[in-house]
Scaffold this active site. Structure first.
Site, PDB file in Angstrom:
ATOM      1  N   ASP A   3       0.860  -1.182   0.000  1.00  0.00           N
ATOM      2  CA  ASP A   3       0.000   0.000   0.000  1.00  0.00           C
ATOM      3  C   ASP A   3       0.896   1.232   0.000  1.00  0.00           C
ATOM      4  OD1 ASP A   3      -2.264   1.522  -0.083  1.00  0.00           O
ATOM      5  OD2 ASP A   3      -3.072   0.872   1.845  1.00  0.00           O
ATOM      6  N   ASP A  15      -3.917   7.063  -3.642  1.00  0.00           N
ATOM      7  CA  ASP A  15      -5.303   7.526  -3.718  1.00  0.00           C
ATOM      8  C   ASP A  15      -5.649   8.287  -2.441  1.00  0.00           C
ATOM      9  OD1 ASP A  15      -4.943   4.786  -2.738  1.00  0.00           O
ATOM     10  OD2 ASP A  15      -7.086   4.815  -2.294  1.00  0.00           O
ATOM     11  N   CYS A  39     -14.743 -20.778  20.604  1.00  0.00           N
ATOM     12  CA  CYS A  39     -13.953 -21.181  19.446  1.00  0.00           C
ATOM     13  C   CYS A  39     -13.020 -22.327  19.828  1.00  0.00           C
ATOM     14  CB  CYS A  39     -13.164 -19.955  18.985  1.00  0.00           C
ATOM     15  SG  CYS A  39     -11.858 -20.282  17.799  1.00  0.00           S
ATOM     16  N   CYS A  78     -10.066 -22.949  17.903  1.00  0.00           N
ATOM     17  CA  CYS A  78      -8.792 -22.808  17.179  1.00  0.00           C
ATOM     18  C   CYS A  78      -7.668 -23.234  18.123  1.00  0.00           C
ATOM     19  CB  CYS A  78      -8.621 -21.371  16.683  1.00  0.00           C
ATOM     20  SG  CYS A  78      -8.094 -20.211  17.966  1.00  0.00           S
ATOM     21  N   CYS A  80      -7.509 -21.056  21.298  1.00  0.00           N
ATOM     22  CA  CYS A  80      -8.630 -21.196  22.245  1.00  0.00           C
ATOM     23  C   CYS A  80      -8.650 -22.592  22.852  1.00  0.00           C
ATOM     24  CB  CYS A  80      -9.948 -20.861  21.555  1.00  0.00           C
ATOM     25  SG  CYS A  80     -10.005 -19.140  21.015  1.00  0.00           S
TER      26      CYS A  80
HETATM   27  N1  GUN Z   1      -6.423   1.025   3.310  1.00  0.00           N
HETATM   28  C1  GUN Z   1      -7.668   1.136   3.819  1.00  0.00           C
HETATM   29  N2  GUN Z   1      -8.421   1.963   3.059  1.00  0.00           N
HETATM   30  C2  GUN Z   1      -7.648   2.367   2.039  1.00  0.00           C
HETATM   31  C3  GUN Z   1      -7.891   3.207   0.906  1.00  0.00           C
HETATM   32  O1  GUN Z   1      -8.970   3.766   0.687  1.00  0.00           O
HETATM   33  N3  GUN Z   1      -6.834   3.371   0.041  1.00  0.00           N
HETATM   34  C4  GUN Z   1      -5.615   2.775   0.251  1.00  0.00           C
HETATM   35  N4  GUN Z   1      -4.639   2.973  -0.639  1.00  0.00           N
HETATM   36  N5  GUN Z   1      -5.392   1.986   1.305  1.00  0.00           N
HETATM   37  C5  GUN Z   1      -6.389   1.787   2.184  1.00  0.00           C
HETATM   38 ZN    ZN Z   2     -10.020 -19.200  18.782  1.00  0.00          ZN
END
Ligand code: GUN
Ligand code: ZN
Length: 590
Positions: free
Chosen positions: A113, A148, A295, A297, A300
């Site tokens: 990201d 963005d 749970c 898992c 747990c």
């Molecule tokens: N992570 C959570 N929401 C967003 C988003 O709207 N854009 C980007 N690039 N990362 C995110």
């Molecule tokens: Zn669990």
């Protein structure tokens, strides 16, 4: 209709101008239910099955190690933040020299990201769109993002418009990026802006990401979330892979997948753990309010309610592990529901966990008219009435419009569907609601003719001559084969009682109904036609036209460009999907 693509383009793709390798990306649908799909996604030779969750790794403090994510949790794709790497001198240098895969010690798909999330949370970042794109190229991200601008849900419209304009301008700077672009779609809660963003982004990118939705998820605004996701889906080609940015809570996966989301990323498993929150598919619990753990898992099972007594970091680590176990488990549950075609039933159950989730569900139901075009005409699982929403389900809309094709002397009242011709009670979805077929005294010939009208259109039944010989299965006593003299003209599928016309009947149907009705038309490609004639499946890229009134699961007639009969077969995808996809199977021939 699209032109068939040249087969030699399907390997590694090269950007002609730069002569540098750009990312290889392919996606095809294997199984479907409503708008949900199980798909095969390949990025740079790395494959995953979708829907998939990409756990987010914080390189500075991984709560669960990459080794555990890849091994124990089976993650085929991870997400990490390129902006965090860029802002640390040491990590930046290592990422640039080693590449992101070696830095993480991971050979699956790595998505990065761009810092947009930081932009949303802190209001500003100290990088530029071009810098972060180039950095992600240089560290070898398989999937990357441009910067963005996430619009907060309650932003005023002029601000949302301005932020969208800038986001779209930045998207254009990423068009030639050397990674698969996870293209953010913004627009806040304004559906006209989301539609505009979806149209523009959907035109240029294979992978799109519905952005700015984390605050909606966290504040249970599921009605708006559902409207946003469906608006995006309705405004872009169906072959685009859809990522729900930051949607990491297992309670929403079923709903989001049913509306057509393919990828999720989750920092939630770790962020919620840091706040002592225990995730379940029904919602979030505070660890302190639990008297029992619901749970089994590994975490747990081992710690039980003594999870509460663990101290500090160990408790967070264990909670994060539990959270990720239930998150991954829910993805598998949703996939199994797609395979069984019981996704409506699953989400009807999940969405009753919280009234706000039910609002989201009802919002999805309002889009049933569009979803009905995508859904299957016959399903493997029984149709269960789950509540008032059942009346508006895709299967009901499709069945209602097809029942108009059938005239019956003997209608029967069924819940949800209203008056249904008794001749149709053997087939999906009506067979789920009728206990004793024997009670309906319908003659075999009338039944078969009504099924023909229902499946293929008014008048199709009259193509079955009065003298047809209808044979029943000895084991089940149900209709199985139709003969004209010695020749079998149709069989009846044992699983759902749909009629499967053989060549003689199919040719008659083709003469009765004008092109393109009931047809899948092959492109002008002699090899493709020969393949299909030889019994191979029809691939999407070889289809030039399809009858839009057909549905996935329907029997169809495959013809060549001159309308000559080639084969009969079953539609695997809906006509809208066949139009948009260049990969995968459109028709399995008989
Ligand atoms: N992570 C959570 N929401 C967003 C988003 O709207 N854009 C980007 N690039 N990362 C995110
Ligand atoms: Zn669990």
């Amino acid at each position: 209709m699209h032109e068939p693509v040249n087969a030699c383009l399907s390997g590694k793709v090269f950007d002609r101008r730069l002569k540098k390798k750009v990312s290889e990306f392919s996606f095809e649908v294997k199984y479907k239910d409503i708008a949900g799909r199980i798909g095969a996604l390949t990025v740079n030779g790395r494959k995953i099955e979708t829907p998939a969750l990409m756990p987010v790794v914080n390189v500075n403090k991984p709560v669960i190690t990459v080794e555990e994510l890849a091994g124990e949790f089976g993650a085929g794709a991870l997400m990490t933040n390129a902006y965090i790497l860029l802002k640390s001198e040491e990590l930046k240098a290592r990422a640039l020299s080693e590449g992101i895969h070696r830095l993480l010690g991971y050979d699956g798909i790595v998505a990065t990201d761009s810092g947009s999330y930081q932009l949303m949370v802190y209001g500003s970042v100290t990088t530029t769109n071009r810098e972060i794109i180039e950095f992600q190229e240089n560290i070898g991200s398989d999937i990357g993002s441009f910067l963005d601008i996430p619009t907060l849900p309650d932003a005023f419209k002029p601000r949302a418009e301005e932020q969208l304009r800038e986001t779209l301008a930045r998207s254009r700077e990423a068009i030639n990026a050397k990674f698969a672009v996870n293209a953010g779609i913004q627009g806040g809660k304004y559906l006209d802006l989301r539609a505009q963003a979806a149209r523009e982004i959907g035109e240029s990118f294979d992978l799109v990401a519905v952005g700015g939705i984390v605050p909606l998820m966290e504040s249970y605004r599921y009605r708006e979330l559902a409207d946003i996701i469906l608006t995006v889906k309705e405004n872009m080609p169906l072959n685009r892979v859809v990522h729900a940015f930051g949607l990491g809570h297992p309670m929403v996966f079923g709903l989001a997948v049913a509306m057509g989301c393919d990828l999720f990323d989750s920092a939630a498993y770790s962020l919620y753990a840091q706040n002592d929150r225990y995730l379940t598919v029904e919602g979030t619990k505070r660890l302190s309010e639990l008297e029992y753990v619901p749970c089994s898992c590994p975490v747990c099972s081992r710690h039980g309610i003594r999870l509460k007594e663990l101290n500090g970091d160990e408790r967070v680590r264990m909670l994060a592990r539990h959270n990720l176990y239930v998150t991954m488990e829910e993805i598998r549950t949703v996939k199994q529901a797609i395979r069984e075609n019981s996704l409506w039933e699953l989400i009807a159950m999940r969405c009753r966990a919280h009234p706000k989730l039910l609002d989201g569900f009802n919002s999805m139901v309002e889009h049933s008219g569009w979803l009905a075009n995508l859904d299957l005409i016959s399903k493997k699982s029984a149709f269960y009435i789950t509540g008032p929403e059942s009346e508006k389900r895709t299967e009901v809309l499709n069945a209602r419009s097809r029942m108009k094709r059938v005239s019956s002397s003997c209608p029967v009242e069924l819940p949800v569907f209203g008056e249904v011709p008794a001749e149709l009670l053997d087939i999906y979805p009506f067979n789920s609601l009728v206990e004793d077929y024997g009670k309906q005294r319908v003659r075999d010939l009338e039944k078969v003719r009504a099924l023909m009208d229902y499946q293929f259109g008014a008048g199709a039944g009259s193509l079955i001559p009065g003298g047809v010989r209808i044979k029943r299965s000895r084991a089940t006593q149900r209709i199985r084969w139709l003969y004209e003299g010695r020749e079998m003209i149709a069989s009846v599928r044992a699983s759902d009682h749909f009629i499967l016309p053989h060549e003689k009947l199919a040719v008659r149907m083709k003469e009765r109904f004008e092109r393109p009705r009931l047809r899948v038309v092959l492109a002008d490609d002699a090899d493709a036609v020969e393949f299909v004639r030889g019994g191979k499946s029809v691939m999407c890229k070889f289809v030039s036209d399809v009858d839009p009134d057909l549905r996935a699961g329907d029997e169809c007639i495959v013809v060549d460009k001159d309308d000559a009969f080639v084969r009969t077969g079953t539609l695997i995808l809906s006509p809208m999907e066949i139009r948009d996809f260049k990969r995968g199977v459109a028709v399995r021939t008989r």
